[in-house]
Design a protein around this motif. Structure first.
Motif, mmCIF file in Angstrom:
data_model
loop_
_atom_site.group_PDB
_atom_site.id
_atom_site.type_symbol
_atom_site.label_atom_id
_atom_site.label_comp_id
_atom_site.label_asym_id
_atom_site.label_seq_id
_atom_site.Cartn_x
_atom_site.Cartn_y
_atom_site.Cartn_z
ATOM 1 N N GLY A 194 0.779 -1.219 0.000
ATOM 2 C CA GLY A 194 0.000 0.000 0.000
ATOM 3 C C GLY A 194 0.816 1.276 0.000
ATOM 4 N N VAL A 195 2.052 1.227 -0.403
ATOM 5 C CA VAL A 195 2.894 2.426 -0.364
ATOM 6 C C VAL A 195 3.238 2.875 -1.787
ATOM 7 N N MET A 196 2.218 3.223 -2.518
ATOM 8 C CA MET A 196 2.391 3.598 -3.919
ATOM 9 C C MET A 196 3.479 4.664 -4.064
ATOM 10 N N GLY A 197 4.498 4.319 -4.830
ATOM 11 C CA GLY A 197 5.577 5.242 -5.105
ATOM 12 C C GLY A 197 6.772 5.123 -4.189
ATOM 13 N N LYS A 198 6.711 4.282 -3.193
ATOM 14 C CA LYS A 198 7.786 4.241 -2.199
ATOM 15 C C LYS A 198 8.624 2.969 -2.203
ATOM 16 N N ALA A 199 8.259 1.962 -2.974
ATOM 17 C CA ALA A 199 9.013 0.698 -2.947
ATOM 18 C C ALA A 199 10.469 0.897 -3.343
ATOM 19 N N SER A 200 10.729 1.749 -4.321
ATOM 20 C CA SER A 200 12.114 1.954 -4.750
ATOM 21 C C SER A 200 12.932 2.621 -3.651
ATOM 22 N N SER A 201 12.324 3.524 -2.897
ATOM 23 C CA SER A 201 13.036 4.169 -1.787
ATOM 24 C C SER A 201 13.298 3.175 -0.666
ATOM 25 N N VAL A 202 12.305 2.350 -0.345
ATOM 26 C CA VAL A 202 12.488 1.318 0.677
ATOM 27 C C VAL A 202 13.572 0.335 0.220
#
Length: 146
Positions: A45-53
């Motif tokens: 549920g973290v649209m847009g944040k997987a690459s940062s994680v």
């Protein structure tokens, strides 16, 4: 064209002991294909944040490959991450983008790249060392090691 489930099967076959960070549609498909859920960090549920994680994990776990499974809509929500990732350039970070040109989870609205913009070229221009684009499963299977 290739089906997401088939592409994810290929990715799982090549993952070895990598940590996988899937999000949104990639997360939904990955849970059906992964053969090592204990190494998956679900960012559903973290649209847009997987690459940062994934970048943070790659920088902290330098001895292990980290694979991010992003969607085109998710990536477009956080384009600045491309430059941050290329500036850090962790050699254990692998970023896969499932590009279906729609926001699938929110109802199928077209993404901005649906007008012919290339996610691969965006990554290249942002400084990713190597970028690839595949639309045929056999080519993806043959080229995934690169």
């Amino acid at each position: 064209m290739m089906l997401m489930k088939d592409a994810l099967k290929v990715l799982d076959r090549h993952r070895e002991d990598a940590i996988v960070v899937p999000t949104m549609m990639g997360w939904l498909g990955w849970t059906e294909q992964s053969t090592n859920l204990s190494l998956d960090i679900h960012e559903g549920g973290v649209m847009g944040k997987a690459s940062s994680v994934g970048l943070g994990i790659a920088m902290a776990c330098t001895d292990r490959k980290v694979i991010v499974i992003d969607g085109d809509g998710s990536l477009l929500m956080n384009l600045g991450a491309l430059i941050t990732i290329s500036n850090k350039s962790p050699n254990n970070f692998y970023h896969f983008v499932l590009d279906n040109e729609i926001y699938a989870v929110t109802g199928g609205q077209p993404t901005p790249n649906s007008t012919g913009r290339s996610i691969r070229l965006m990554g290249s221009k942002a400084g990713y060392t190597r970028t690839f684009e595949f639309d045929q499963l056999e080519a993806f299977d043959a080229g995934i090691a690169d």
